[in-house]
Design an enzyme around this catalytic site. Structure first.
Site, PDB file in Angstrom:
ATOM      1  N   THR A 154       0.225  -9.944  16.368  1.00 14.08           N
ATOM      2  CA  THR A 154       1.037 -10.866  17.155  1.00 14.08           C
ATOM      3  C   THR A 154       2.177 -10.132  17.848  1.00 14.08           C
ATOM      4  OG1 THR A 154       0.588 -12.457  15.394  1.00 14.08           O
ATOM      5  CG2 THR A 154       2.079 -13.146  17.120  1.00 14.08           C
ATOM      6  N   TYR A 155       2.728  -9.114  17.194  1.00 17.41           N
ATOM      7  CA  TYR A 155       3.762  -8.311  17.847  1.00 17.41           C
ATOM      8  C   TYR A 155       3.187  -7.659  19.103  1.00 17.41           C
ATOM      9  CZ  TYR A 155       7.243  -4.678  18.660  1.00 17.41           C
ATOM     10  OH  TYR A 155       8.188  -3.864  19.235  1.00 17.41           O
TER      11      TYR A 155
END
Length: 268
Positions: A154-155
């Site tokens: 997700t980063y």
């Protein structure tokens, strides 16, 4: 005279780490810095560092994840300080771990702060930048904007989005003839700010010091560069990845440690 002398700069997430050091260095160069953080004491501490370095500082509270509060925050900036010349979207969070073992709220919060908050801030202050003699939008992305990042999916997704947004907006402004607003996207590898404690830096990409990254950012903004990447190998990722078959690139990523760099993340 310093390029930054007298310029009014707003930095999100400036209560610690990279943002705090940027604020201090901008104060040293004669800028007026609006230091923002989610907690008052860190913002005020950094503000004092800006003033001690010779700049003017203002400490304001801001949570970029609270999108609905951003228009009111802009009004507060205008009433208490005035319109800004440079907006540095630095606020960000990172969570590591096996995808399904990380709480969904953490995944969504990463996107909320790293991507949606950055876009909302850019939207809120674009009028300031357009009205400035030399407006500048600086978005802190990541080297992970170019590659997949296992244990940090997700980063990486949030930073891919930042890169796409920044490049699209830069080109749009040029096509619209808005020549007084520059957009710089910053894509560093891992930085030793505490956010990435436990990671194992990939081959040819050592852990960066905040001081080195800040110097590169301020130099790149002064020169009007569209991209600031650290270390140098980051500039070649697209070329290398595009030249190799997918299976071979996957093997390069694995052998270089890129695919496992976040496996032991213990950052804050």
């Amino acid at each position: 005279m310093s390029y930054y002398q007298g310029k009014r700069v707003l930095i999100t997430g400036a209560g610690s780490g990279l943002g705090a050091l940027m604020a201090e260095q901008l104060g040293r160069r004669g800028a007026e810095v609006i230091v923002t953080a989610r907690r008052r004491k860190p913002a005020e501490d950094v503000c004092r560092r800006v003033q001690a370095a010779g700049g003017r500082g203002h400490a304001l509270l801001l949570d970029v994840g609270d999108l609905d509060a951003i228009p009111a925050f802009r009004d507060e900036v205008h009433s208490r300080v005035g319109p800004v010349d440079i907006l540095i979207n630095n606020a960000g969070v990172v969570f590591g771990g096996e995808f399904e073992q990380v709480d969904l709220a953490q995944h969504l919060n990463t996107l909320q702060i790293n991507t949606l908050g950055l876009i909302a801030m850019s939207h809120a202050f674009m009028g300031d930048l357009r009205d400035a003699t030399q407006g500048h939008l600086v978005n802190i992305a990541s080297a992970s904007a170019y590659v997949g990042l296992p244990w940090g999916s997700t980063y990486a997704a949030s930073k891919w989005a930042v890169l796409g947004f920044s490049e699209s907006l830069r080109l749009e402004l040029r096509e619209r003839g808005i020549d007084n607003v520059a957009v710089t996207t910053v894509c560093p590898s891992y930085i030793s700010t505490g956010m990435f404690d436990g990671v194992r830096s990939p081959l040819l990409s050592p852990m960066l010091t905040p001081d080195k990254v800040v110097k590169s950012i301020l130099r790149g903004v002064k020169r009007g560069e569209a991209m600031v990447s650290e270390p140098a190998i980051v500039k070649s990722i697209d070329l290398i990845k595009g030249a190799l078959p997918l299976r071979l690139w996957d093997e390069v990523a694995r052998r270089s440690g890129l695919s496992t760099s976040m496996k032991h993340w213990q950052g804050k």
